[in-house]
Design an enzyme around this catalytic site. Structure first.
Site, PDB file in Angstrom:
ATOM      1  N   ARG A   1     -64.930 -30.922 -13.790  1.00  0.00           N
ATOM      2  CA  ARG A   1     -65.587 -32.030 -13.086  1.00  0.00           C
ATOM      3  C   ARG A   1     -66.995 -31.591 -12.679  1.00  0.00           C
ATOM      4  O   ARG A   1     -67.361 -31.631 -11.516  1.00  0.00           O
ATOM      5  CB  ARG A   1     -64.766 -32.425 -11.856  1.00  0.00           C
ATOM      6  CG  ARG A   1     -63.391 -32.974 -12.185  1.00  0.00           C
ATOM      7  CD  ARG A   1     -62.576 -33.322 -10.941  1.00  0.00           C
ATOM      8  NE  ARG A   1     -62.492 -32.267  -9.952  1.00  0.00           N
ATOM      9  CZ  ARG A   1     -61.639 -31.237  -9.974  1.00  0.00           C
ATOM     10  NH1 ARG A   1     -60.789 -31.123 -10.970  1.00  0.00           N
ATOM     11  NH2 ARG A   1     -61.628 -30.332  -9.031  1.00  0.00           N
TER      12      ARG A   1
ATOM     13  N   GLN B   1     -73.683 -29.421 -10.241  1.00  0.00           N
ATOM     14  CA  GLN B   1     -72.916 -30.314  -9.374  1.00  0.00           C
ATOM     15  C   GLN B   1     -71.483 -30.391  -9.867  1.00  0.00           C
ATOM     16  O   GLN B   1     -71.247 -30.496 -11.064  1.00  0.00           O
ATOM     17  CB  GLN B   1     -73.614 -31.663  -9.447  1.00  0.00           C
ATOM     18  CG  GLN B   1     -73.097 -32.751  -8.620  1.00  0.00           C
ATOM     19  CD  GLN B   1     -74.124 -33.882  -8.588  1.00  0.00           C
ATOM     20  OE1 GLN B   1     -75.280 -33.692  -8.234  1.00  0.00           O
ATOM     21  NE2 GLN B   1     -73.697 -35.066  -8.975  1.00  0.00           N
ATOM     22  N   GLY B   2     -70.549 -30.330  -8.933  1.00  0.00           N
ATOM     23  CA  GLY B   2     -69.138 -30.437  -9.272  1.00  0.00           C
ATOM     24  C   GLY B   2     -68.401 -31.225  -8.209  1.00  0.00           C
ATOM     25  O   GLY B   2     -68.858 -31.326  -7.068  1.00  0.00           O
ATOM     26  N   TYR B   3     -67.255 -31.759  -8.581  1.00  0.00           N
ATOM     27  CA  TYR B   3     -66.497 -32.611  -7.669  1.00  0.00           C
ATOM     28  C   TYR B   3     -65.175 -31.967  -7.296  1.00  0.00           C
ATOM     29  O   TYR B   3     -64.406 -31.546  -8.152  1.00  0.00           O
ATOM     30  CB  TYR B   3     -66.285 -33.994  -8.306  1.00  0.00           C
ATOM     31  CG  TYR B   3     -67.600 -34.719  -8.398  1.00  0.00           C
ATOM     32  CD1 TYR B   3     -68.033 -35.511  -7.355  1.00  0.00           C
ATOM     33  CD2 TYR B   3     -68.436 -34.532  -9.489  1.00  0.00           C
ATOM     34  CE1 TYR B   3     -69.270 -36.129  -7.401  1.00  0.00           C
ATOM     35  CE2 TYR B   3     -69.675 -35.146  -9.543  1.00  0.00           C
ATOM     36  CZ  TYR B   3     -70.085 -35.941  -8.495  1.00  0.00           C
ATOM     37  OH  TYR B   3     -71.313 -36.533  -8.532  1.00  0.00           O
ATOM     38  N   LEU B   4     -64.931 -31.895  -5.983  1.00  0.00           N
ATOM     39  CA  LEU B   4     -63.668 -31.382  -5.463  1.00  0.00           C
ATOM     40  C   LEU B   4     -62.627 -32.494  -5.413  1.00  0.00           C
ATOM     41  O   LEU B   4     -61.441 -32.245  -5.571  1.00  0.00           O
ATOM     42  CB  LEU B   4     -63.863 -30.812  -4.054  1.00  0.00           C
ATOM     43  CG  LEU B   4     -64.744 -29.573  -3.970  1.00  0.00           C
ATOM     44  CD1 LEU B   4     -65.092 -29.266  -2.520  1.00  0.00           C
ATOM     45  CD2 LEU B   4     -64.053 -28.390  -4.616  1.00  0.00           C
TER      46      LEU B   4
END
Length: 142
Positions: A74, A19-22
């Site tokens: 992130r 999971q990663g955050y833009l």
């Protein structure tokens, strides 16, 4: 938060999650990329309370691969176990990497009244809902 895993976890369906955050904005508005098993999604979330807005779209493997580099710095990884509990599902996340050892249980409810009536199983630890320290956005960035 969980200190001791329940025995039924050994029989539960589970997935590896990357999971990663833009984007992560004040007020709990964020855009997340997630690969859960072979399924990739982009999710927009708003709010920090028990009830919050969430919209999700499915991505192809190629779309996910194009966007993933934008999440550097992130990201988090975890294994999610899905444990049936009465008419609900308890999701137990066991974190990897920098968050190794953290185990959190989460239940999504069909409505607010079922949330209020919920009696957690004995193996649940202390409640961490709403604590920023345990939000996935925070875990992915610190």
């Amino acid at each position: 938060m969980i200190d001791l895993l329940p025995p039924q976890i050994l029989r539960s369906r589970h997935y590896r999650i990357a999971q990663g955050y833009l984007s992560n904005e004040p007020g709990g508005r964020h855009v997340r990329l997630r690969k859960k098993g072979n399924r990739a999604t982009l999710t927009f979330k708003v709010g920090r309370s028990i009830a919050r807005e969430e919209r999700e779209i499915t991505l192809s493997a190629k779309q996910f691969a194009i966007l993933w580099p934008a999440t550097v710095g992130r990201r988090l990884t975890k294994v999610r176990y899905e444990i049936p509990w009465k008419k609900l599902t308890i999701e137990v996340d066991i974190y990897r990497g920098c968050n190794q050892g953290l185990m959190v249980a989460e239940v999504e409810f069909p409505n607010l009244s079922s949330c209020r009536r919920f009696k957690p199983p004995k193996w649940f630890g202390r409640e961490v809902t709403g604590q920023k320290k345990y939000s996935n956005v925070r875990l992915a960035t610190e």
